[in-house]
Design an enzyme around this catalytic site. Structure first.
Site, short mmCIF file in Angstrom:
data_model
loop_
_atom_site.label_atom_id
_atom_site.label_comp_id
_atom_site.label_asym_id
_atom_site.label_seq_id
_atom_site.Cartn_x
_atom_site.Cartn_y
_atom_site.Cartn_z
N ASP A 77 48.70 54.75 64.18
CA ASP A 77 49.22 53.57 63.49
C ASP A 77 48.47 53.28 62.20
OD1 ASP A 77 46.86 52.83 64.61
OD2 ASP A 77 47.61 50.97 65.52
N HIS A 113 40.65 75.75 46.06
CA HIS A 113 40.77 74.35 46.46
C HIS A 113 39.91 74.06 47.69
CE1 HIS A 113 44.76 73.69 44.09
NE2 HIS A 113 43.71 73.73 43.33
N ASP A 130 34.35 70.42 40.96
CA ASP A 130 35.61 70.09 40.28
C ASP A 130 35.96 68.69 40.75
OD1 ASP A 130 38.21 69.80 39.38
OD2 ASP A 130 38.85 71.81 39.99
N ASP A 147 39.87 65.34 35.03
CA ASP A 147 39.84 66.57 35.85
C ASP A 147 38.83 67.51 35.21
OD1 ASP A 147 40.35 68.79 37.41
OD2 ASP A 147 42.40 69.10 36.68
N HIS A 183 44.53 81.98 38.64
CA HIS A 183 45.28 80.76 38.28
C HIS A 183 45.49 80.70 36.78
CE1 HIS A 183 41.60 78.66 36.89
NE2 HIS A 183 40.99 79.13 37.96
N HIS A 218 46.93 72.86 32.57
CA HIS A 218 48.06 72.06 33.04
C HIS A 218 48.00 70.73 32.32
CE1 HIS A 218 45.27 69.71 35.59
NE2 HIS A 218 44.75 70.85 35.98
N HIS A 220 48.04 67.00 37.96
CA HIS A 220 48.92 68.04 37.43
C HIS A 220 50.12 67.27 36.91
CE1 HIS A 220 46.90 70.92 40.50
NE2 HIS A 220 46.18 70.75 39.43
N GLU A 241 40.69 75.47 31.76
CA GLU A 241 39.86 75.71 32.93
C GLU A 241 39.84 77.16 33.40
OE1 GLU A 241 41.53 74.07 36.62
OE2 GLU A 241 43.02 73.03 35.39
N TYR A 243 36.21 84.57 39.69
CA TYR A 243 35.89 84.45 41.11
C TYR A 243 35.82 85.87 41.66
CZ TYR A 243 38.10 80.15 39.56
OH TYR A 243 38.45 79.05 38.81
N ARG A 291 33.91 78.24 37.32
CA ARG A 291 35.01 77.65 36.54
C ARG A 291 34.41 76.61 35.61
NH1 ARG A 291 38.18 76.69 40.34
NH2 ARG A 291 37.96 74.48 40.87
N GLU A 322 35.90 73.50 33.21
CA GLU A 322 37.15 72.78 32.93
C GLU A 322 36.89 71.53 32.10
OE1 GLU A 322 39.17 71.19 36.43
OE2 GLU A 322 41.06 71.10 35.31
N1 GLY Z 1 41.32 69.92 40.26
C1 GLY Z 1 42.55 70.59 40.27
C2 GLY Z 1 42.71 71.42 39.09
O1 GLY Z 1 41.76 71.71 38.41
O2 GLY Z 1 43.80 71.76 38.71
MN MN Z 2 42.70 71.14 36.50
MN MN Z 3 40.00 70.57 38.31
#
Ligand code: GLY
Ligand code: MN
Ligand code: MN
Length: 451
Positions: A51, A255, A272, A283, A362, A366, A373, A396, A400, A418, A420
């Site tokens: 609930d 992720h 991240d 981000d 990737h 974005h 996103h 970004e 890897y 990474r 970003e």
């Molecule tokens: N944190 C998600 C991305 O970098 O797209």
């Molecule tokens: Mn991102």
């Molecule tokens: Mn990110």
């Protein structure tokens, strides 16, 4: 004491000045035109367990046009209607319910504070849609997460289609409002950019604190706690997405959100994390050595990612194609991976066939805005869109090296990196909103592990 929440995240007044929403609605409705009727529902609530619901997060399209953040609401827009151009259907005031689940704007608040021309209790939706939308030929509705409402819309359309031969009216076409609305959201206004700068500023503080604090033996969740508490301390709603705090090999999971492993000297830590401030996101990713000192292998990979990121950012300016930063990043990554012996072969062919994907799987960018996103087309047909002033995108790139990648030199295996940043397209080129988060390896070595 516990009862299912209905509106505990509701705000009784919009976050921005009423004129901002009025201007957006005018713009949107001018593009929809007088044949259109637009139905924009609130996001449905969703159950977390038994609930208890997930913390409610309002729908960004509804927030963008109205500022209304309560669940179970519907906005109806009828461009050019003399008295019901902007109608809100809301949960009515109910002192007993509000004692449990928080204050509601109610029908009165929907007009007085949110500027609706008229407002009704949400149980009047069928009746008013039948009366008002049936006068229009174009229905704007996006099928969403509320499957009950999706079905109701199908039912309304069926009825209008059936009745049209004799009534002579009713919607004959269904349009996706996102075609207009998401293009508006893609281009950020002055007030939106100010909120995004604040979301970035808060995340910047969090990243720098994490760099100061990370130590051998700490757990990833301790860094997560520090980051998320910094967000809340400054009034951010919280993280814009689950923070990724990935030590060592965990950084090769894109992720990774378990955040439950110990940090070890000699490992890199990939963070991240971005804040959501007044419904706008940052981000940001940084990767740095837990003990403040890169190994030779870590540093050689790091320098490739940084060079790729700088090359990508360099490509951002009005008129550049959206995929140019990605293509520049890939060029630099492939050159670097070849130099280190992680890739070999014909460079052009490896890029065309995306043979770098075992190391970089990737895309580089974005859109960023109310959604992390964010909305907006990347392409129209086969044509990649061109960047314009006021758009915000991430940059970004990463490398890897999978822990089990038998073809890779063992000394590189299990390293994930990474970097970003959040970048605003300006008239002259671009502005890196997150530029004060250290990323030069020398700066990182002097910042990390020195509280
Ligand atoms: N944190 C998600 C991305 O970098 O797209
Ligand atoms: Mn991102
Ligand atoms: Mn990110």
């Amino acid at each position: 004491m516990f009862e299912k929440s209905e509106s505990d995240a509701a705000a009784l007044a919009p976050a921005l000045a009423p004129e901002v929403y009025a201007r957006r609605r005018r713009d949107f409705m001018d593009r929809v035109g007088p044949k259109g009727a637009v139905i924009l529902p609130a996001a449905p609530m969703s159950v977390r367990s038994n609930d208890v619901d997930y913390t409610y997060r309002a729908d960004n399209d509804l927030l963008y046009l109205t500022g209304f953040s309560e669940p179970e609401a519907v906005c109806l827009l009828l461009p050019g209607h003399p008295s019901e151009e902007y109608v809100l259907f809301v949960s009515p005031r109910d002192p007993e319910r509000e004692t449990w689940t928080g204050r509601r704007a109610g029908v009165e608040g929907a007009t007085a504070r949110f500027g609706a021309q008229t407002a009704y209790a949400v149980d009047k939706l069928d009746e008013k849609v039948g009366e008002l939308v049936s006068q229009r030929e174009h229905l704007y509705f996006r099928f969403g997460r509320d499957s009950a409402l999706n079905h109701r819309v199908v039912g309304w359309m069926q009825q209008w289609q059936r009745l049209r031969p004799r009534s002579g009216k009713g919607p004959i076409a269904l349009f996706d409002p996102a075609e207009i609305l998401h293009e508006m959201r893609l281009r950020k206004s002055r007030e939106e950019i100010a909120l995004m700068r604040r979301a970035v500023e808060i995340a910047t503080e969090a990243h720098v604190k994490a760099m100061h604090s990370a130590r051998d033996g700490m757990h990833e969740f301790e860094i997560e706690a520090l980051i998320d508490s910094t967000f809340r301390k400054h009034g951010a709603n919280g993280p814009a997405y689950p923070s990724i705090i990935a030590g060592g090999v965990n950084a090769t999971i894109l992720h990774y959100t378990a955040n439950d492993q110990p940090l070890r000297a000699g490992d890199l830590l990939l963070i991240d994390a971005g804040a959501e401030y007044q419904n706008y996101c940052s981000d940001i990713t940084r990767t740095f050595p837990v003990n403040g000192c890169f190994s030779r292998e870590q540093r050689s990979l790091y320098e490739i990612v940084l060079a790729a990121q700088l090359a990508a950012i360099h490509a951002i300016r009005p008129g550049a194609r959206f995929d140019e930063p990605h293509n520049r990043a890939v060029d630099v990554l492939v050159d670097g991976l070849m130099k280190l012996g992680l890739m070999s072969g014909d460079r052009k062919q490896m890029i065309e066939k995306e043979e770098y994907k075992p190391f970089y799987m990737h895309r580089t960018s974005h859109w960023l805005g109310m959604d992390v996103h964010d909305v907006g087309q990347y392409k129209s047909g086969d044509t990649v869109r061109v960047l314009e002033e006021g758009m915000v995108l991430t940059v970004e790139p990463g490398i890897y090296v999978p822990a089990e990648h038998a073809a890779s030199d063992p000394k590189f295996r299990g390293i994930g990196i990474r970097i970003e940043d959040d970048v605003l397209v300006t008239a002259e080129g671009c502005s890196i909103l997150s530029s004060t988060v250290p990323k030069d390896p020398k700066d990182l070595e002097s910042v990390c592990g020195h509280a």
